[in-house]
Design a protein around this motif. Structure first.
Motif, PDB file in Angstrom:
ATOM      1  N   GLY A 305      -7.489   4.638   1.817  1.00 11.75           N
ATOM      2  CA  GLY A 305      -7.591   4.553   3.264  1.00 11.75           C
ATOM      3  C   GLY A 305      -7.531   5.881   3.974  1.00 11.75           C
ATOM      4  O   GLY A 305      -7.747   5.946   5.188  1.00 11.75           O
ATOM      5  N   THR A 308     -11.081   9.239   1.821  1.00 14.13           N
ATOM      6  CA  THR A 308     -12.527   9.056   1.985  1.00 14.13           C
ATOM      7  C   THR A 308     -12.944   9.173   3.449  1.00 14.13           C
ATOM      8  O   THR A 308     -13.916   9.869   3.772  1.00 14.13           O
ATOM      9  CB  THR A 308     -12.960   7.690   1.424  1.00 14.13           C
ATOM     10  OG1 THR A 308     -12.149   6.659   2.015  1.00 14.13           O
ATOM     11  CG2 THR A 308     -12.802   7.648  -0.075  1.00 14.13           C
ATOM     12  N   THR A 309     -12.222   8.508   4.357  1.00 13.11           N
ATOM     13  CA  THR A 309     -12.582   8.558   5.774  1.00 13.11           C
ATOM     14  C   THR A 309     -12.358   9.953   6.345  1.00 13.11           C
ATOM     15  O   THR A 309     -13.180  10.455   7.125  1.00 13.11           O
ATOM     16  CB  THR A 309     -11.775   7.515   6.562  1.00 13.11           C
ATOM     17  OG1 THR A 309     -11.995   6.223   5.994  1.00 13.11           O
ATOM     18  CG2 THR A 309     -12.195   7.492   8.020  1.00 13.11           C
ATOM     19  N   ALA A 448     -12.911   1.137   7.044  1.00 13.80           N
ATOM     20  CA  ALA A 448     -13.521   2.468   7.066  1.00 13.80           C
ATOM     21  C   ALA A 448     -14.661   2.535   8.069  1.00 13.80           C
ATOM     22  O   ALA A 448     -14.798   3.530   8.804  1.00 13.80           O
ATOM     23  CB  ALA A 448     -14.020   2.835   5.670  1.00 13.80           C
ATOM     24  N   GLU A 451     -13.144   2.780  11.551  1.00 13.13           N
ATOM     25  CA  GLU A 451     -12.579   4.098  11.809  1.00 13.13           C
ATOM     26  C   GLU A 451     -13.667   5.142  12.038  1.00 13.13           C
ATOM     27  O   GLU A 451     -13.571   5.961  12.966  1.00 13.13           O
ATOM     28  CB  GLU A 451     -11.698   4.521  10.642  1.00 13.13           C
ATOM     29  CG  GLU A 451     -10.398   3.750  10.520  1.00 13.13           C
ATOM     30  CD  GLU A 451      -9.523   4.294   9.417  1.00 13.13           C
ATOM     31  OE1 GLU A 451      -8.760   5.245   9.704  1.00 13.13           O
ATOM     32  OE2 GLU A 451      -9.601   3.803   8.288  1.00 13.13           O
TER      33      GLU A 451
END
Length: 502
Positions: A305, A308-309, A448, A451
């Motif tokens: 969480g 990657t974002t 994701a 976000e």
């Protein structure tokens, strides 16, 4: 070889090398039914080559020479590489369960204990963890206004922090972007956000960054092939020290929740897990919700969480500076649809085809996970005419799908037109699979996407991003540490005036 005379030591070394050579030759003869690929000797020699291409670029060269189903080696250990969108789709959809395993190496076991979600083997425990986690996320409002509000609140903290640095000085936004994205995950897991300077919080984020660096290094591969090395001191032990430090912090949060748990109130993921674990223990059946799985689930959620974002947003701002015309067009669409005073909403995305195309193009072109998490065969399988044995390691070459020349208008360029039709409407090609596919697809995909849209749109709504040195251009080459991240960079940030409401 303390205590051995030099001739004796040399004889022992020659014996060991001879033993390894014979062992390799025996193993190589049993692998002649595997798909074609470069020889193990050739790959071993390339370890000492001055050519230091990123792994996914080198794998593309293998694909072009040997085809979409290729055999690679780490010494004598065969690895199947799957490339090309059609091949990947067939493997992960039509043979989804056969390709759903995880490597059964000693180091993988020591790090995951067969628990959690990301690295756990395919089976009943993994299914239970994944299903329960998705249920909790939905119960907390994933895809609903509650999650939007939490993300937008954090976006405002991020924007205010960047505005505070507006003194004409170039800044590296990576630390505060990481903190903002991490805080969304923290609100889900721990039920709270942290100040960006909180010592425990910054230490935990730093440990995860170090974990990615350690687990992309050469020692993880050496220990996979030579597990006996795990019993000896050396640089590889830092991998376990890092994980122990992470788990100590996470375990502390679990204990805090246990002490303040109230049966009538579920504040976050940990509360929900502890209550459901107690309920199942009080029942008459064996529970797969265990203390170990809770710890590893939290670890996996924080890893998946945050990193990657964060990396995608960091790439996105770099591309906006490298392609200022794209930034201007995004801001024009934001001004037209949202204005500069109203908060964005996920409902706005359907009326913002260009911004949606840019966000998707950032994901495609940045290609932060060119190889998905390593898999293993759950059973002997005949795939595309090749027999692949149970437990054989498999790599999914997502980079090949995201740059497949038969699937994209501009496969090797950053161009939002890859996601726009001739009428300027947003569309998503089937080959857009940054979250992978099938039963092992990323369970955080929906969060994701929320976000990325809300953070990216909020940032461009209020701020402009400029490259600090007009005499140079942004470096768009990536650094490989499991994920492909930009080289650290600084940027100039300028406040946009609060006008232009529709």
């Amino acid at each position: 070889m303390a205590g051995l005379r030099w001739p004796d030591a040399m004889e022992l070394l020659v014996f060991l090398l001879g033993f390894l050579l014979v062992y390799y030759l025996i193993r190589a003869r049993t692998s002649n039914k595997l798909p074609p690929g470069p020889s193990a000797w050739w790959q071993f020699a390339n370890l000492f080559s001055s050519d230091r291409k990123p792994p996914h670029i080198r794998l593309e060269e293998y694909r072009k020479r040997y085809g979409n189903v290729t055999t690679l080696y780490i010494l004598w250990m065969p690895i199947i590489l799957l490339s090309g969108f059609q091949t990947i789709q067939e493997a992960l959809i039509q043979y989804s369960r056969e390709f759903a395993g995880r490597p059964r190496t000693r180091i993988n076991y020591l790090l995951s204990k067969c628990q959690g979600i990301i690295f756990a083997p395919y089976g009943s425990s993994w299914k239970r963890q994944r299903r329960f986690t998705l249920t909790i996320l939905r119960n907390f409002g994933l895809g609903k206004i509650y999650f939007e509000e939490k993300i937008l609140e954090e976006a405002e903290y991020l924007i205010d922090t960047l505005k505070a640095s507006l003194e004409g000085q170039a800044v590296d936004a990576h630390p505060v972007i990481t903190s903002a994205v991490s805080n969304v995950t923290c609100m889900v897991i721990f039920g709270r956000r942290f100040h960006y300077e909180d010592k425990t919080f910054t230490h935990l984020v730093g440990l995860y960054d170090e974990m990615l660096r350690l687990q992309s290094g050469i020692w993880i591969r050496i220990c996979s092939v030579f597990p006996f090395i795990l019993h000896f001191p050396g640089p590889h032990q830092r991998i376990f020290e890092n994980q122990a430090a992470i788990f100590a912090i996470l375990q502390g949060f679990i204990e805090q929740h246990r002490e303040t748990l109230s049966g009538g109130t579920i504040r976050d993921f940990i509360d929900a897990y502890l209550l459901e674990m107690k309920k199942e223990r009080d029942g008459s059946f064996d529970s797969m919700l265990t203390e170990g799985n809770l710890l590893h689930d939290i670890h996996d959620l924080f890893l998946g969480g945050t990193e990657t974002t964060t990396t995608t947003l960091y790439w996105g701002l770099l591309y906006m500076m490298a392609y200022p015309d794209v930034q201007v067009k995004c801001q024009e669409e934001i001004d037209e649809v949202i204005g500069r005073s109203r908060r964005p909403s996920m409902e706005d995305s359907s009326g913002m085809p260009y911004v949606s195309a840019v966000i998707h193009e950032v994901q495609r072109y940045a290609n932060i996970l060119p190889l998905s998490v390593a898999r293993a065969m759950t059973q002997d399988t005949i795939f595309m005419g090749h027999t692949i044995k149970k437990d054989t390691l498999v790599l999914i070459n997502l980079y090949s799908a995201l740059t497949d020349e038969g699937q994209w208008k501009h496969p090797h360029q950053f161009n939002p037109e890859n996601f726009l039709n001739d009428s300027g409407e947003f569309f998503k090609p089937d080959a857009f699979i940054p979250f992978s596919m099938g039963v092992r697809a990323c369970l955080g995909e929906r969060l994701a996407k929320m976000e990325l849209f809300l953070f990216f749109t909020s940032l461009l709504q209020h701020l402009e991003f400029r490259w600090p040195d007009p005499a140079t251009s942004p470096n768009l080459e990536g650094l490989y540490k499991i994920m492909v991240a930009p080289h650290p960079y600084e940027m100039l940030v300028r406040r946009r005036e609060t006008s232009g409401d529709p």
